[in-house]
Design a protein around this motif. Structure first.
Motif, PDB file in Angstrom:
ATOM      1  N   ARG A  52      -4.093   5.955  -0.128  1.00 11.28           N
ATOM      2  CA  ARG A  52      -5.332   5.462   0.485  1.00 11.28           C
ATOM      3  C   ARG A  52      -5.068   4.105   1.118  1.00 11.28           C
ATOM      4  O   ARG A  52      -4.650   3.163   0.446  1.00 11.28           O
ATOM      5  CB  ARG A  52      -6.460   5.347  -0.544  1.00 11.28           C
ATOM      6  N   ARG A  53      -5.320   3.987   2.396  1.00 13.82           N
ATOM      7  CA  ARG A  53      -5.011   2.749   3.102  1.00 13.82           C
ATOM      8  C   ARG A  53      -6.040   1.662   2.792  1.00 13.82           C
ATOM      9  O   ARG A  53      -7.177   1.931   2.412  1.00 13.82           O
ATOM     10  CB  ARG A  53      -4.975   3.006   4.621  1.00 13.82           C
ATOM     11  N   VAL A  86      -5.495  -1.161   0.668  1.00 10.90           N
ATOM     12  CA  VAL A  86      -5.201  -2.022  -0.477  1.00 10.90           C
ATOM     13  C   VAL A  86      -4.187  -3.117  -0.111  1.00 10.90           C
ATOM     14  O   VAL A  86      -4.070  -4.121  -0.806  1.00 10.90           O
ATOM     15  CB  VAL A  86      -4.726  -1.173  -1.687  1.00 10.90           C
ATOM     16  N   ASP A  87      -3.497  -2.936   1.022  1.00  7.55           N
ATOM     17  CA  ASP A  87      -2.591  -3.985   1.505  1.00  7.55           C
ATOM     18  C   ASP A  87      -3.361  -5.253   1.894  1.00  7.55           C
ATOM     19  O   ASP A  87      -2.772  -6.334   1.982  1.00  7.55           O
ATOM     20  CB  ASP A  87      -1.753  -3.487   2.683  1.00  7.55           C
ATOM     21  N   GLU A 102      -5.074  -3.655  -6.971  1.00  5.37           N
ATOM     22  CA  GLU A 102      -5.891  -2.525  -6.503  1.00  5.37           C
ATOM     23  C   GLU A 102      -7.231  -2.932  -5.894  1.00  5.37           C
ATOM     24  O   GLU A 102      -8.178  -2.139  -5.869  1.00  5.37           O
ATOM     25  CB  GLU A 102      -6.100  -1.478  -7.614  1.00  5.37           C
ATOM     26  N   HIS A 161       2.266   4.135  -7.750  1.00  5.49           N
ATOM     27  CA  HIS A 161       1.331   3.244  -8.450  1.00  5.49           C
ATOM     28  C   HIS A 161       0.877   3.834  -9.780  1.00  5.49           C
ATOM     29  O   HIS A 161       0.258   3.128 -10.581  1.00  5.49           O
ATOM     30  CB  HIS A 161       0.132   2.860  -7.561  1.00  5.49           C
ATOM     31  N   GLN A 183       0.713   4.470  -3.084  1.00  5.20           N
ATOM     32  CA  GLN A 183      -0.335   5.494  -3.099  1.00  5.20           C
ATOM     33  C   GLN A 183      -0.663   5.827  -1.641  1.00  5.20           C
ATOM     34  O   GLN A 183       0.043   5.391  -0.741  1.00  5.20           O
ATOM     35  CB  GLN A 183      -1.553   5.012  -3.877  1.00  5.20           C
ATOM     36  N   GLY A 187      -9.040   2.095  -5.194  1.00  4.71           N
ATOM     37  CA  GLY A 187      -8.606   3.375  -4.655  1.00  4.71           C
ATOM     38  C   GLY A 187      -8.847   4.564  -5.558  1.00  4.71           C
ATOM     39  O   GLY A 187      -9.042   5.678  -5.090  1.00  4.71           O
ATOM     40  N   ASN A 200      -9.277  -3.078  -2.797  1.00  4.07           N
ATOM     41  CA  ASN A 200      -9.219  -2.443  -1.481  1.00  4.07           C
ATOM     42  C   ASN A 200     -10.485  -2.793  -0.695  1.00  4.07           C
ATOM     43  O   ASN A 200     -11.544  -2.196  -0.905  1.00  4.07           O
ATOM     44  CB  ASN A 200      -9.089  -0.927  -1.626  1.00  4.07           C
ATOM     45  N   GLY A 232      -2.774  -5.565  -3.389  1.00  5.96           N
ATOM     46  CA  GLY A 232      -1.726  -4.589  -3.503  1.00  5.96           C
ATOM     47  C   GLY A 232      -2.028  -3.538  -4.587  1.00  5.96           C
ATOM     48  O   GLY A 232      -2.859  -3.703  -5.457  1.00  5.96           O
ATOM     49  N   ASP A 233      -1.323  -2.396  -4.429  1.00 10.69           N
ATOM     50  CA  ASP A 233      -1.486  -1.353  -5.435  1.00 10.69           C
ATOM     51  C   ASP A 233      -0.639  -1.667  -6.672  1.00 10.69           C
ATOM     52  O   ASP A 233       0.179  -2.584  -6.675  1.00 10.69           O
ATOM     53  CB  ASP A 233      -1.180   0.029  -4.838  1.00 10.69           C
ATOM     54  N   ASP A 281       0.834  -1.207   0.000  1.00 12.05           N
ATOM     55  CA  ASP A 281       0.000   0.000   0.000  1.00 12.05           C
ATOM     56  C   ASP A 281       0.866   1.255   0.000  1.00 12.05           C
ATOM     57  O   ASP A 281       0.404   2.335   0.335  1.00 12.05           O
ATOM     58  CB  ASP A 281      -0.952   0.005   1.192  1.00 12.05           C
TER      59      ASP A 281
END
Length: 299
Positions: free
Chosen positions: A17-18, A20-21, A271, A139, A15, A239, A273, A97-98, A12
């Motif tokens: 925005r949290r 996406v991890d 991506e 990203h 980028q 995201g 999320n 993941g991003d 993540d």
């Protein structure tokens, strides 16, 4: 039996925005292993690549690229893992993941091909650099880095550059391109099917042309599918959603045609999320598309 290895990349850092991890976990929860095994694959889940915690990553004041060293380090680890999977004659399926993870994926894949082709299924071109990026988010840069344009820390992952030639790339679904990206597309002659072309020509024609374009000049083709390529109605958990995207059904058709072509030698889906999603809808869509790509049949 076909052999496939799943690699999770809970990245993540490309980028801001949290969430996406958690994409790889959401995709696994949506039943990806069972789905692929039911098609007839021998599936090995290699777990997740280790990614630095965002809270512990310190910014490099010498660049506007966010989390550059951490992204580069993770890309090196991913490249090696992907390369090992291919060496063992298994199909690498990478879960993001991003989209910054594509830097590592392509560095690992390209090592095994002289003329790798890339299908970039995405609302965005991801062709930005430090000079053209409005945000500094990596990203938005993986395709530029993979053709050798950008910061050395990103372009030289795996110790070589470029990973892919511009003329071996097809972008499908673009509808949000920055000015610098448009210029680079024209300068490098990158083939792009925007939503305008998809609407006018239909997905069948777009995929027929893409397959014909790549078949004779590549010795392997990597699919990099960003879920924001789909319309947010079908894939809300991304995201950077952009309305007016490819439909769920059109995406299945595209994947089915790629399966029939037998062109695809590696793939990543990125991506997802879960924090922005609705009851894991986007991860479920991703798994369904993976099924179609890998040869799942309705009858």
């Amino acid at each position: 039996m076909n052999k496939l290895s799943i690699i999770g990349v809970p990245m993540d850092l490309g980028q801001t925005r949290r969430g996406v991890d958690m994409g790889p976990s959401a995709i696994r929860y949506a039943g990806v292993i069972e789905r692929i095994e039911n098609i007839g694959y021998s599936v090995e889940d290699k777990g997740n690549i280790e990614i630095a915690l965002a809270e512990r990553v310190h910014s490099d004041e010498n660049t506007n690229l966010k989390n550059l060293k951490a992204v580069a380090d993770a890309s090196e680890r991913l490249a090696q893992t992907v390369s090992d999977v291919i060496t063992n004659k298994r199909f690498p399926l990478v879960l993001g993941g991003d989209h910054s993870i594509a830097i590592g994926t392509l560095a690992g894949v390209s090592r095994h091909y002289k003329n790798l082709g890339v299908i970039w299924y995405d609302a965005h071109g991801d062709l930005n650099t430090a000079d053209t990026s409005p945000s500094g988010n990596i990203h938005g840069m993986p395709l530029a880095a993979s053709i050798g344009i950008g910061d050395d820390a990103l372009t030289r992952i795996g110790g070589y550059t470029p990973k892919v030639k511009p003329e071996n790339i097809v972008i499908i679904g673009a509808r949000s391109l920055d000015e610098g990206e448009k210029e680079l597309i024209k300068e490098k002659g990158i083939k792009v099917y925007t939503m305008h072309e998809i609407d006018r020509m239909g997905m069948t024609k777009v995929m027929e042309e893409t397959i014909l374009y790549l078949r004779d000049k590549t010795d392997g083709v990597h699919l990099s599918l960003d879920l924001d390529g789909l319309d947010p109605h079908d894939a809300p958990g991304v995201g950077t959603p952009v309305i007016g995207g490819i439909s769920y059904r059109e995406s299945h058709l595209a994947m089915e045609m790629l399966a029939e072509s037998q062109l695809i030698t590696s793939a990543e889906f990125v991506e997802v999320n879960p924090i922005l999603d609705e009851r894991n809808k986007t991860a479920t869509v991703a798994v369904a598309l993976m099924g179609s790509l890998l040869g799942e049949k309705l009858v």
